[in-house]
Design an enzyme around this catalytic site. Structure first.
Site, PDB file in Angstrom:
ATOM      1  N   ASN A  29       0.843  -1.203   0.000  1.00  0.00           N
ATOM      2  CA  ASN A  29       0.000   0.000   0.000  1.00  0.00           C
ATOM      3  C   ASN A  29       0.875   1.249   0.000  1.00  0.00           C
ATOM      4  O   ASN A  29       1.943   1.288   0.625  1.00  0.00           O
ATOM      5  CB  ASN A  29      -1.014  -0.001   1.150  1.00  0.00           C
ATOM      6  CG  ASN A  29      -0.435  -0.156   2.518  1.00  0.00           C
ATOM      7  OD1 ASN A  29       0.602  -0.781   2.694  1.00  0.00           O
ATOM      8  ND2 ASN A  29      -1.101   0.386   3.512  1.00  0.00           N
ATOM      9  N   GLU A  62       0.456   5.237   0.619  1.00  0.00           N
ATOM     10  CA  GLU A  62      -0.461   6.268   1.112  1.00  0.00           C
ATOM     11  C   GLU A  62      -0.028   7.665   0.660  1.00  0.00           C
ATOM     12  O   GLU A  62       1.057   7.860   0.105  1.00  0.00           O
ATOM     13  CB  GLU A  62      -0.558   6.165   2.638  1.00  0.00           C
ATOM     14  CG  GLU A  62      -1.165   4.828   3.049  1.00  0.00           C
ATOM     15  CD  GLU A  62      -1.446   4.715   4.541  1.00  0.00           C
ATOM     16  OE1 GLU A  62      -0.987   5.570   5.324  1.00  0.00           O
ATOM     17  OE2 GLU A  62      -2.146   3.751   4.908  1.00  0.00           O
ATOM     18  N   CYS A  69      -4.287   0.830  -2.246  1.00  0.00           N
ATOM     19  CA  CYS A  69      -4.088  -0.435  -1.529  1.00  0.00           C
ATOM     20  C   CYS A  69      -3.023  -1.293  -2.207  1.00  0.00           C
ATOM     21  O   CYS A  69      -2.758  -1.161  -3.414  1.00  0.00           O
ATOM     22  CB  CYS A  69      -5.386  -1.232  -1.498  1.00  0.00           C
ATOM     23  SG  CYS A  69      -6.705  -0.499  -0.525  1.00  0.00           S
ATOM     24  N   GLU A 122      -3.172  -4.440  -2.980  1.00  0.00           N
ATOM     25  CA  GLU A 122      -3.703  -5.338  -4.011  1.00  0.00           C
ATOM     26  C   GLU A 122      -3.770  -4.648  -5.361  1.00  0.00           C
ATOM     27  O   GLU A 122      -3.374  -5.199  -6.390  1.00  0.00           O
ATOM     28  CB  GLU A 122      -5.115  -5.810  -3.628  1.00  0.00           C
ATOM     29  CG  GLU A 122      -5.196  -6.644  -2.372  1.00  0.00           C
ATOM     30  CD  GLU A 122      -5.381  -5.820  -1.106  1.00  0.00           C
ATOM     31  OE1 GLU A 122      -4.838  -4.692  -1.031  1.00  0.00           O
ATOM     32  OE2 GLU A 122      -6.052  -6.300  -0.190  1.00  0.00           O
ATOM     33  N   CYS A 159     -10.454  -4.688   0.695  1.00  0.00           N
ATOM     34  CA  CYS A 159     -11.563  -3.731   0.665  1.00  0.00           C
ATOM     35  C   CYS A 159     -12.428  -3.955  -0.577  1.00  0.00           C
ATOM     36  O   CYS A 159     -12.038  -4.669  -1.519  1.00  0.00           O
ATOM     37  CB  CYS A 159     -11.029  -2.301   0.706  1.00  0.00           C
ATOM     38  SG  CYS A 159     -10.398  -1.712  -0.870  1.00  0.00           S
ATOM     39  N   CYS A 195     -10.861  -3.090  -4.018  1.00  0.00           N
ATOM     40  CA  CYS A 195      -9.897  -4.094  -4.494  1.00  0.00           C
ATOM     41  C   CYS A 195     -10.628  -5.330  -5.000  1.00  0.00           C
ATOM     42  O   CYS A 195     -10.240  -5.926  -6.012  1.00  0.00           O
ATOM     43  CB  CYS A 195      -8.913  -4.466  -3.389  1.00  0.00           C
ATOM     44  SG  CYS A 195      -7.719  -3.148  -3.067  1.00  0.00           S
TER      45      CYS A 195
HETATM   46  N1  THU Z   1      -5.236  -1.465   2.696  1.00  0.00           N
HETATM   47  C1  THU Z   1      -4.678  -2.274   1.744  1.00  0.00           C
HETATM   48  O1  THU Z   1      -3.634  -1.967   1.174  1.00  0.00           O
HETATM   49  N2  THU Z   1      -5.320  -3.427   1.468  1.00  0.00           N
HETATM   50  C2  THU Z   1      -6.410  -3.891   2.124  1.00  0.00           C
HETATM   51  O2  THU Z   1      -6.872  -4.979   1.805  1.00  0.00           O
HETATM   52  C3  THU Z   1      -7.031  -3.109   3.185  1.00  0.00           C
HETATM   53  C4  THU Z   1      -6.477  -1.751   3.379  1.00  0.00           C
HETATM   54  C5  THU Z   1      -4.521  -0.240   3.040  1.00  0.00           C
HETATM   55  C6  THU Z   1      -5.160   1.051   2.650  1.00  0.00           C
HETATM   56  C7  THU Z   1      -4.527   1.994   3.648  1.00  0.00           C
HETATM   57  O3  THU Z   1      -3.249   2.383   3.175  1.00  0.00           O
HETATM   58  C8  THU Z   1      -4.334   1.155   4.885  1.00  0.00           C
HETATM   59  O4  THU Z   1      -4.379  -0.195   4.439  1.00  0.00           O
HETATM   60  C9  THU Z   1      -5.371   1.360   5.957  1.00  0.00           C
HETATM   61  O5  THU Z   1      -6.653   1.236   5.460  1.00  0.00           O
END
Ligand code: THU
Length: 159
Positions: A61, A63, A72, A74, A112, A115
């Site tokens: 991920n 940010e 994310c 994925e 999520c 994704c």
């Molecule tokens: N996140 C992912 O990368 N994948 C997931 O399946 C759930 C959430 C990330 C998004 C954000 O950077 C952090 O996790 C918190 O939500």
């Protein structure tokens, strides 16, 4: 009125029960969490997919201080794979996450909705399911198809 029942199969495997390929992908997804950029949530997610030719690709991920601009693990990984190797289908994707305490989550990480929608698009694009491995220290969930994570999904046939 009529009830519609949808059955999905989720296999739960302990780490010792993973086969060689699954173990390798999970390990690479776990390592990818350490390359995550998550200064805002401190929730580090890693993904590792395997293409049909056996090549593995990892992502994490990413940010952003403008929160919705982040992505994310994925989607980072799938978009990279599909843009670099558009003709190679995805056979597997493994996902792992470390929480704010720095430890891998006990429960398997749950992707999520956005994704999952992208998983569905990849599934239709390649006309082939791929396995999804969701790692947790207390067990890994394995589904044989992204459809199992999102039944009644939206796809291009509705357009
Ligand atoms: N996140 C992912 O990368 N994948 C997931 O399946 C759930 C959430 C990330 C998004 C954000 O950077 C952090 O996790 C918190 O939500």
């Amino acid at each position: 009125m009529k009830d519609i029942e949808i059955n999905i199969k989720i296999r739960l495997k302990m780490e010792s029960e993973l086969n060689e390929v699954e173990r390798d992908l999970v390990e690479k997804a776990k390592q990818a969490t350490f390359r995550s950029y998550a200064p805002y949530s401190n929730f580090s997610v890693g993904a590792c997919l395997m293409l049909e030719n056996g090549k593995t690709i990892t992502g994490s991920n990413q940010e952003n201080c403008a929160y919705p601009s982040g992505l994310c693990a994925e989607r980072t990984t799938l978009f990279y794979a599909n843009s670099r190797f558009p003709d190679l289908s995805v056979d597997y994707i493994a996902i792992a996450a470390r929480g704010t305490n720095g430890e891998f989550t006990k429960m398997p990480i749950s992707p999520c909705g956005a994704c999952r929608q992208v998983f569905i698009e990849v599934f239709h694009r390649q006309s082939k399911p791929f396995k999804v491995l969701l790692y947790g220290t207390e067990g890994t969930y394995i589904v044989d198809s992204p459809l199992d994570l999102m039944p009644i999904s939206f796809d291009s046939s509705f357009l």
